[in-house]
Each structure stands twice: as structure tokens, then as C-alpha cells.
Design an enzyme around this catalytic site. Structure first.
Site, short mmCIF file in Angstrom:
data_model
loop_
_atom_site.label_atom_id
_atom_site.label_comp_id
_atom_site.label_asym_id
_atom_site.label_seq_id
_atom_site.Cartn_x
_atom_site.Cartn_y
_atom_site.Cartn_z
CB CYS A 68 44.29 17.61 88.07
SG CYS A 68 43.54 16.90 89.55
CB CYS A 71 46.45 17.71 90.97
SG CYS A 71 45.81 16.15 90.40
#
Length: 146
Positions: A68, A71
Site C-alpha cells: 500500500c 501506508c
């Protein structure tokens, strides 16, 4: 004199620490390792309940995944916050790819998602990456509810 019960992130032992001394880098009474090291703790099924569901300190969990982009971009902000916010609360990261049962337990539908827990009970949730100021604002609002 009030005290805090703080679970050791290394051995899981509960430690009673005088509240006014929590910022003095206390060590675990059982394993002698530091209760706080200024870095987010990696949570797994093996240590999640011992760390996030016991003790007096709120735990801010970053649910993330290595693939991600947001993230990965948020990770340095979260890591830096650990050194500033401990010992008021513990910061922890949970890799949703490696720990899918825990992600399911908390109904994680998008990442990154931050969840503030107090004795295992959710008190605040925020989805999406934040900058340092937004993270601080989220923490202060969540702690006010704790």
C-alpha cells in the site's frame, strides 16, 4: 500516588509504574527490557491481546500492508510520532497481509486505518494517511474520549 499498569511488549508481563515516572524510561520487572523504545511495536496474533487489551495506556494501531503506497508513505510520520507520544500511549503497527484474522476482527476495509484502543475497546478510528499535525489532532481528540 497513582500508578499505571503497562504490559511489557517483549514478555507480556504487567508492570505497575508510578504515573509520574512513566516518562523516565521504565524497564520490565520480569525481563528487564525497556517498556518504551520510541518506535511503534509490531503486533501479531501472538502478542496482540497481551499488548492492546491489557493495561491502562491507550494503544494506537496502524493497520497497514507493505504493498500500500499511502501506508508506506505514512510509516515515517507514525514512527516519528511514537517518540513524541510515548509514554502517554503506545503506538503499534499491524500488517494486515500477515495478520488477516486481526484485520477481520476489526473490520478493516481500507488501509491505512488507525484505531485507538483502550483495554481492547475501540475508542476512535480514522482511515487514510495523515500528516504529523493531523495525526496529533486525531490523537488528542481520541485521548479526550478515552
Amino acid at each position: 500516588m497513582s500508578s499505571l499498569t503497562i504490559p511489557c511488549p517483549h514478555c507480556g508481563a504487567l508492570n505497575r509504574v508510578p504515573a509520574e515516572r512513566a516518562g523516565e524510561h521504565p524497564n520490565c520487572g520480569r525481563c528487564a527490557k525497556a517498556l518504551f523504545d520510541g518506535h511503534p511495536l509490531a503486533l501479531t496474533e501472538a502478542n496482540f491481546d497481551a499488548v492492546a487489551c491489557r493495561g491502562d495506556l491507550p494503544v494506537l494501531v496502524d493497520f497497514w500492508a507493505p504493498w500500500c503506497g499511502p501506508c508506506v508513505g505514512f510509516a515515517p510520520v507514525f514512527a516519528q510520532a511514537a517518540s513524541k507520544l510515548e509514554p502517554r500511549l503506545r503506538l503499534a503497527k499491524l500488517d494486515t497481509e500477515a495478520q488477516p484474522k486481526l484485520a477481520q476482527r476489526f473490520g478493516i476495509r481500507s488501509i491505512p486505518t488507525l484505531i485507538m484502543l483502550k483495554q481492547g475497546r475501540e475508542i476512535a478510528r480514522q482511515s487514510g494517511a495523515l500528516n504529523a499535525a493531523q495525526l496529533q489532532q486525531f490523537v488528542e481528540a481520541a485521548l479526550a474520549r478515552a
